[in-house]
Design an enzyme around this catalytic site. Structure first.
Site, mmCIF file in Angstrom:
data_model
loop_
_atom_site.group_PDB
_atom_site.id
_atom_site.type_symbol
_atom_site.label_atom_id
_atom_site.label_comp_id
_atom_site.label_asym_id
_atom_site.label_seq_id
_atom_site.Cartn_x
_atom_site.Cartn_y
_atom_site.Cartn_z
ATOM 1 N N LYS A 107 0.832 -1.224 0.000
ATOM 2 C CA LYS A 107 0.000 0.000 0.000
ATOM 3 C C LYS A 107 0.855 1.258 0.000
ATOM 4 C CE LYS A 107 0.367 -0.606 4.710
ATOM 5 N NZ LYS A 107 0.150 -1.521 5.763
ATOM 6 N N GLY A 136 -6.801 -6.613 3.626
ATOM 7 C CA GLY A 136 -6.464 -8.045 3.579
ATOM 8 C C GLY A 136 -7.358 -8.874 2.678
ATOM 9 N N ASP A 203 -1.351 4.769 8.211
ATOM 10 C CA ASP A 203 -1.627 3.515 7.490
ATOM 11 C C ASP A 203 -3.020 3.586 6.853
ATOM 12 O OD1 ASP A 203 -1.108 0.470 7.129
ATOM 13 O OD2 ASP A 203 -3.032 0.522 8.174
ATOM 14 N N LYS A 207 -4.238 3.671 2.659
ATOM 15 C CA LYS A 207 -5.255 2.775 2.088
ATOM 16 C C LYS A 207 -6.436 3.591 1.547
ATOM 17 C CE LYS A 207 -3.894 -0.882 5.310
ATOM 18 N NZ LYS A 207 -4.101 -1.395 6.671
HETATM 19 N N1 HSE Z 1 -0.799 -2.417 10.527
HETATM 20 C C1 HSE Z 1 -1.937 -2.821 9.760
HETATM 21 C C2 HSE Z 1 -3.146 -2.974 10.671
HETATM 22 C C3 HSE Z 1 -1.650 -4.113 9.036
HETATM 23 O O1 HSE Z 1 -3.019 -2.892 11.901
HETATM 24 O O2 HSE Z 1 -4.237 -3.158 10.185
HETATM 25 C C4 HSE Z 1 -2.256 -4.211 7.686
HETATM 26 O O3 HSE Z 1 -1.931 -3.167 6.833
#
Ligand code: HSE
Length: 442
Positions: A107, A136, A203, A207
């Protein structure tokens, strides 16, 4: 029998090993589904000798992932190394230049270089598939790029980070502090050793920028996303949310507004009866508001070897079938500039938690300042002295401030900030107000 699709796999962590196992165990049904076998023929990783629970004897070994990407005897390059720069970037570019399709779970790389890679893929007539990069095992890329290819979208939002959802769930269910839940997430291996990227929302932002591109045709740009993490959330907020009919989730939201596509990541109050509010623990979920019918919510595991491998193998199966789609659902040259969300113009309801000075006239002053900004209140709750759930140590003192919780009807962020600045200047509250945006069902 049609010739096998030959796969070169770079990166042999949990996901890489799970991909090798899944291709072996599902070989018969894979052949039935795509009319040809899929064979891993060559691999590359940092260590050749590490025990991964899978034998590497059958595969050609490459010390250098670039060598693997250029290997003339592979058809597809699968990148599971991660990282937004090299070697992942150069290896993917080399594979595309050599007219090999690419499957990646990366990503960070897509968020930073997705548009350039899409152009390179188009130029060379090959595919870049990336279902595993977001949520996922949940087939959200396929849903946006193919399943809903005939629709317009009003809003796409989701729980895209399992670590944050785990922390918020434990805080709510076990009345624990943020710090205790974070330690627990680290002990269980959910959070990174340096968890900042997860808990500060970055994160999720990466995404979200990819989902926004698929839904709205924007150029993938994580810098266009407004980002706030969850570290300021207190048990008092979760308790108040519960009493008022809401839950707090870290959401990534991409929404069509008259000003353009607003992309934002922040702690969000969602109505308890919404599908997204039911999603607990490390599970991920995405809700898609399509013009013309009720929302679609996809829920499932967002991380882990088996879940991520499932998405990677499905992407390889698509290539074996001969499918090739524009990387972000339309030609890269047609993607439009995203533009950063002007949050001061954001419209919605707000949760506000204040520590009000306990003296006559305080409530009237707060109400006046809100009214001056045309802010209408849906509910107001004032804790009695000493009855504060966990709003601060001085909340228990009879002479100290008392928590006041306000829920507004839809207003603008600008109006809320102006009203709170005035309340602060009036010196009727102690400390900084807590502000959480509300995301309603459509
Ligand atoms: N660090 C991410 C999470 C893992 O906690 O969802 C998947 O990108």
């Amino acid at each position: 029998m049609v010739a096998p699709l030959r796969v070169g796999l770079a990166g042999l962590g949990n996901v890489g090993a799970a991909v090798i196992r899944l291709i072996e165990t599902e070989q018969l049904s894979i052949v039935a589904r795509c009319g040809r076998p899929i064979e891993v023929v060559a691999v590359s990783a940092r260590s050749r000798d590490k025990d991964r629970g899978v034998s590497l004897k059958k595969f050609r070994w490459h010390d250098d992932p670039l060598g693997l990407a250029r290997d003339p005897d592979i058809d597809v390059f699968v990148e599971l190394m991660g990282g937004e720069g090299d070697p992942a970037k150069s290896a993917i570019e080399a594979a595309l230049a050599a007219k090999k399709s690419v499957v990646t779970a990366n990503k960070a790389l897509l968020a930073r270089h997705g548009v350039a890679l899409a152009m390179l893929a188009e130029k060379n007539g090959v595919a870049v598939n990336f279902e595993a990069a977001i949520a996922g095992a949940i087939p959200v890329v396929k849903t946006l790029r193919e399943g809903l290819a005939g629709n317009s979208f009003a809003r796409v939002y989701g729980i895209l980070n399992g670590t944050c959802n785990y922390i918020l769930t434990r805080m709510e269910q076990d009345d624990l502090s943020f710090a205790d839940c974070l330690k627990d997430a680290q002990r269980l291996g959910y959070a990174e050793a340096d968890p900042t990227f997860d808990i500060e929302g970055h994160d999720t932002a990466q995404k979200l920028s990819i989902l926004a591109s698929l839904a709205f045709g924007t150029r993938v740009d994580p810098d266009a996303v407004y980002v706030e993490g969850i570290s300021s959330i207190a048990p008092a907020d979760l308790e108040a949310a519960d009493e008022l009919g809401y839950r707090v989730k870290l959401l990534g939201v991409a929404v069509k507004t008259p000003q353009g596509i607003e992309q934002r990541v922040h702690p969000t109050m969602v109505p308890k009866d919404s599908a997204i509010a039911q999603v607990m623990g490390v599970t991920n979920a995405v809700t898609i508001d399509v013009d013309g019918f009720s929302p679609i919510t996809l829920v499932g595991p967002g991380a882990g070897g088996a879940a991520t491998a499932s998405a990677v193998v499905a992407d390889i199966v698509d290539i074996a079938r001969g499918h090739r789609l524009p990387v972000f659902g339309r030609p890269a040259a047609q993607l439009t500039e995203a533009g950063r969300a002007p949050m001061q113009r954001h419209e919605g309801g707000y949760y506000i938690r204040l520590l009000a000075v306990d003296k006559p006239g305080t409530a009237a002053t707060i109400a006046t300042r809100l009214a001056e900004q045309q802010i209408s209140l849906e509910s107001i709750v004032q804790r009695h002295r000493g009855g504060a759930p966990s709003g601060g140590s001085d909340a228990k003192s009879p002479a100290g401030p008392v928590p006041v919780i306000l829920i507004t009807y839809a207003t603008t962020e600008d109006a809320v900030r102006r009203a709170l600045d005035a309340v602060k200047a009036d010196k009727v509250i102690s400390g900084e107000p807590q502000l959480i945006r509300i995301e309603k069902n459509r």
